[in-house]
Design an enzyme around this catalytic site. Structure first.
Site, PDB file in Angstrom:
ATOM      1  N   GLN A 157       0.923  -1.204   0.292  1.00 26.86           N
ATOM      2  CA  GLN A 157      -0.082  -0.100   0.033  1.00 26.86           C
ATOM      3  C   GLN A 157       1.068   1.212  -0.201  1.00 26.86           C
ATOM      4  O   GLN A 157       1.968   0.947   0.336  1.00 26.86           O
ATOM      5  CB  GLN A 157      -0.586  -0.182   1.635  1.00 26.86           C
ATOM      6  CG  GLN A 157      -1.820  -1.507   1.303  1.00 26.86           C
ATOM      7  CD  GLN A 157      -3.271  -0.615   0.532  1.00 26.86           C
ATOM      8  OE1 GLN A 157      -3.154  -0.548  -0.739  1.00 26.86           O
ATOM      9  NE2 GLN A 157      -4.095  -0.021   0.943  1.00 26.86           N
ATOM     10  N   SER A 158       0.649   2.232  -0.728  1.00 25.24           N
ATOM     11  CA  SER A 158       1.540   3.237  -1.258  1.00 25.24           C
ATOM     12  C   SER A 158       1.589   4.615   0.642  1.00 25.24           C
ATOM     13  O   SER A 158       2.988   5.145   0.578  1.00 25.24           O
ATOM     14  CB  SER A 158       1.289   4.288  -2.155  1.00 25.24           C
ATOM     15  OG  SER A 158       0.666   3.920  -3.355  1.00 25.24           O
ATOM     16  N   THR A 159       0.548   4.046   1.066  1.00 25.67           N
ATOM     17  CA  THR A 159       0.464   4.891   2.357  1.00 25.67           C
ATOM     18  C   THR A 159       0.543   4.874   3.450  1.00 25.67           C
ATOM     19  O   THR A 159      -0.341   3.498   3.236  1.00 25.67           O
ATOM     20  CB  THR A 159       0.054   6.651   2.327  1.00 25.67           C
ATOM     21  OG1 THR A 159      -0.659   6.207   1.915  1.00 25.67           O
ATOM     22  CG2 THR A 159       0.805   7.542   1.082  1.00 25.67           C
ATOM     23  N   GLN A 168      -3.701   5.147   3.525  1.00 21.53           N
ATOM     24  CA  GLN A 168      -4.268   4.141   2.330  1.00 21.53           C
ATOM     25  C   GLN A 168      -4.965   2.439   3.372  1.00 21.53           C
ATOM     26  O   GLN A 168      -5.711   1.970   3.166  1.00 21.53           O
ATOM     27  CB  GLN A 168      -3.875   3.956   1.212  1.00 21.53           C
ATOM     28  CG  GLN A 168      -3.306   4.626   0.395  1.00 21.53           C
ATOM     29  CD  GLN A 168      -2.751   4.430  -0.901  1.00 21.53           C
ATOM     30  OE1 GLN A 168      -2.586   3.316  -0.795  1.00 21.53           O
ATOM     31  NE2 GLN A 168      -2.718   5.296  -1.911  1.00 21.53           N
TER      32      GLN A 168
END
Length: 709
Positions: free
Chosen positions: A35-37, A40
């Site tokens: 997951q990017s962040t 998220q």
């Protein structure tokens, strides 16, 4: 490409892809989760669950549960690069070790958003025969068609990231141009729940920030402000930005970097700025998103909106502070310091154009142009004694401050006052017009019935616009008044005229510091250029005064050697002439002083020892001249009596006795009774003389050696 076959086993029915072989099933099936962040992970948990659900698909494709490896080390990490992603690096390592049969992911963007990282993974997978699978199908990187499709998907993933970034950046920039983009507030500011930025409600916090700007305006250096704060035990107020005590006020030690940030921040002048510190990708360090920031020069920022925040200082003062800090850097004028050098920071070399540095050695002041030596290991360009130059410039400055010069300044001041009266009349008319517009709008507003809200709102808006326009005119007028010189009263004019005659005594008074003298010089002089004529004592000085005109003068500096004087040869000729007239050394020195000759190191007068030293260094003493005449009068093969005695290792008096007895033959040089003897001695004669020297005793043997009976 996606053909499957149903196989019934003892455990039940399972699906096997046509590209999956026994070699793949012998190795691991890796499920890559990212997951990017962190946001998220909290707000988009369905995507995380979907990625973890790929383990079931791996089992359906034939891998037992214990042979399915989940790599989720990159949760909360961006896929823009492989740097800072230990999970992706572990995945590539496992493939390179031939441990992976297939990689599973929801989509290609989960694996990488960079074509460089994506194609590196494809190359490794193609070499070791590892398959790649997503929700659309299973691909073999060693197959041309699959490789083409995977490359296209990676390109689209990178392009998608670029589009998303551009949208966010444009939206961020648009919000910043409106002055609505949130920012971290500097010391001395706080934010209300409504989002409005105000000065810190704590009175002490506001007073500390105001004190920083007051002290900098007074001393002009960051170091001076820092010393003042430390000396008086003053601490900085800092609001806690995160954690349990968020918003609380903490008092921390002052430091140089915080002071620099305060003085450079345009928020204290009421301006909203964006783009002051952009990120340079070349300086960014892997895994550290806050690194790589650079500082842009003010005036080149992306956004600058004035009068958006409550200000501690005016914009003019902010610009003056920035200019002062820039001037305080090396090779700039900066503020006047306590050193003895009057022209520190103002002196420029006329040869190379560089600024000259101040040097203090053994209590002596020198101005030196040494940038070529310091920067490139070269030689010192030039150097001269500082006190002589300072004294010369001081005389010119005091001459410029004489009463006659001040009378001219008075006349210029009168002309400036007349010009100001004309401008004042123009401003008076503009202010009257603005006040009339406000009075007119006030009468219109009072004439409207309160019930007629449609008209009242329009009139009220016009009334507010007139008030804003009037306030703008008043602010511009006050700014004009602050920039214009105040008129001098008659009493002030008399005081200045009386003070002019006392300026020299005030200049040399013990209570006048070097900082005071430098401050006066910098009010009159912009720069001083010096050009030394070769290595001599002559110096051309050009003073560029404030206002544009310049003064060119010449200066005689002290030099180290007599040979550096431009009048070296005439002075030497004069000394020799006086000596030939029969004068002693002391008499020659008195005659030189009376004729106005000066020694190289600016001593007041010549003396006898100096005259003797000059003659000796020039080879013009009588003994030196006699030796020169002897060398000129000797023929080839002739020896001076002492030199020949030394060559034969015998006393000079013994050799002279041989000469008197006729054992050796020689002649005298010149007509002086004390003229020296020279002896002709070739190789054969030298052999005879050595045999004579080594004879054991006189008698018969001496006669044989001498060739006599």
């Amino acid at each position: 490409m996606n053909e499957v076959a149903s196989i019934v086993t003892g455990a039940g029915e399972r699906w096997v892809h046509s590209k999956i072989g026994g070699r793949h099933l012998e190795r691991l099936a890796v499920v890559y989760v990212r997951q990017s962040t962190p946001q998220q992970m909290v707000k988009h948990q369905e995507s995380t669950r979907l990625q973890y659900g790929l383990t079931a698909r791996a089992r359906d494709l034939g891998w037992p549960a214990e042979r399915v490896l989940v790599i989720d080390d990159d949760l909360g990490r961006s896929g823009a690069t492989a740097e800072g992603r230990p999970g992706f690096q572990r995945l590539v390592a496992e493939v390179g070790l031939d441990h992976v049969g297939m990689i599973l992911g929801v989509e290609m963007s989960r694996l990488a958003r960079s074509c460089r990282d994506w194609h590196q993974l494809l190359e490794v997978c193609a070499v070791f025969g590892t398959l790649i699978g997503d929700t659309d199908g299973i691909y073999d990187p060693s197959d041309y068609n699959d490789r083409l499709l995977l490359g296209l998907k990676g390109t689209m993933s990178e392009a998608e990231l670029h589009v998303l970034k551009q949208r966010m950046l444009q939206g961020k920039l648009a919000k910043a141009r409106r002055g609505e983009l949130g920012m971290l507030l500097p010391i001395g500011y706080a934010r209300r729940p409504s989002g409005e930025v105000i000065q810190d409600p704590d009175e002490q916090a506001r007073s500390v920030v105001g004190l920083v700007f007051e002290r900098f305006a007074s001393c002009g250096t960051v170091n001076g402000v820092l010393r003042y704060l430390v000396q008086h035990g003053i601490r900085f107020p800092v609001r806690v930005r995160a954690g349990v005590g968020k918003g609380d006020l903490e008092w921390v030690r002052p430091n140089r970097q915080t002071l620099m940030n305060i003085l450079h921040n345009p928020a204290y002048a009421g301006a909203y700025a964006y783009g002051r510190r952009p990120i340079d990708p070349r300086r960014k360090q892997p895994g550290r998103p806050g690194t790589g920031r650079t500082v842009k020069r003010w005036g080149t920022w992306e956004v600058l909106l004035k009068d958006r925040l409550p200000a501690y200082i005016g914009w003019d003062q902010y610009e003056a502070n920035v200019r002062q800090m820039a001037a305080n850097r090396n090779q700039a004028l900066g503020v006047a310091r306590s050193g003895e050098g009057l022209l520190a920071g103002m002196l420029r070399c006329g040869r190379c154009g560089r600024r000259m540095a101040v040097c203090y050695s053994a209590g002596y002041l020198r101005y030196t142009c040494s940038r070529d030596m310091v920067d490139y290991g070269g030689q010192i360009c030039c150097s001269l004694a500082g006190r002589v130059l300072d004294s010369h410039v001081t005389q010119l400055v005091l001459a410029a401050l004489e009463p006659s010069a001040l009378e001219v300044s008075m006349q210029v001041a009168q002309e400036i006052e007349q010009e100001r009266e004309r401008l004042e009349s123009n401003w008076r008319q503009r202010r009257e017009r603005a006040q009339y517009e406000v009075d007119r709008a006030t009468r219109q507003y009072n004439a409207v019935e309160p019930e007629n809200r449609l008209v009242a709102r329009t009139v009220e808006r016009a009334f507010e616009e007139k008030l804003v326009a009037q306030r703008t005119v008043e602010e511009e007028y006050h700014r004009f008044v602050a920039q214009q010189p105040t008129p001098l009263t008659a009493e002030e004019r008399r005081a200045i005229t009386a003070l002019a005659s006392d300026i020299p005594s005030l200049w040399h008074a013990a209570t006048t510091t070097s900082v005071d003298r430098k401050s006066i010089v910098r009010q009159l002089i912009e720069e001083v250029g010096v050009t030394i004529e070769g290595d001599t004592e002559r110096v051309a000085v050009e003073i560029r005064w404030v206002g544009g005109h310049s003064t060119k003068t010449n200066l005689v500096r002290p030099v180290a050697r007599f040979e550096q004087l431009t009048y070296h040869q005439p002075l030497l000729h004069r000394i020799v002439t006086l000596r030939d007239e029969g004068l002693t050394r002391d008499q020659i020195a008195e005659r030189l002083n009376a004729e106005g000759w000066r020694p190289p190191k600016r001593r007041a007068t010549f003396h006898g020892g100096m005259v003797a030293s000059i003659l000796s260094r020039s080879g013009l003493t009588r003994a030196q001249q006699r030796r020169q005449a002897e060398r000129a009068g000797r023929l080839p093969g002739e020896w001076r009596l002492p030199d020949l005695a030394k060559e034969l290792a015998m006393p000079t008096i013994t050799l002279y006795s041989w000469l008197r007895r006729g054992w050796v033959h020689g002649r005298q040089l010149g007509d002086d009774p004390q003229r020296p003897w020279v002896i002709a001695a070739d190789a054969a004669e030298m052999a005879r003389l050595r045999a004579l020297r080594n004879a054991p005793k006189p008698g018969q043997r001496w006669g044989k050696v001498l060739g006599v009976a």
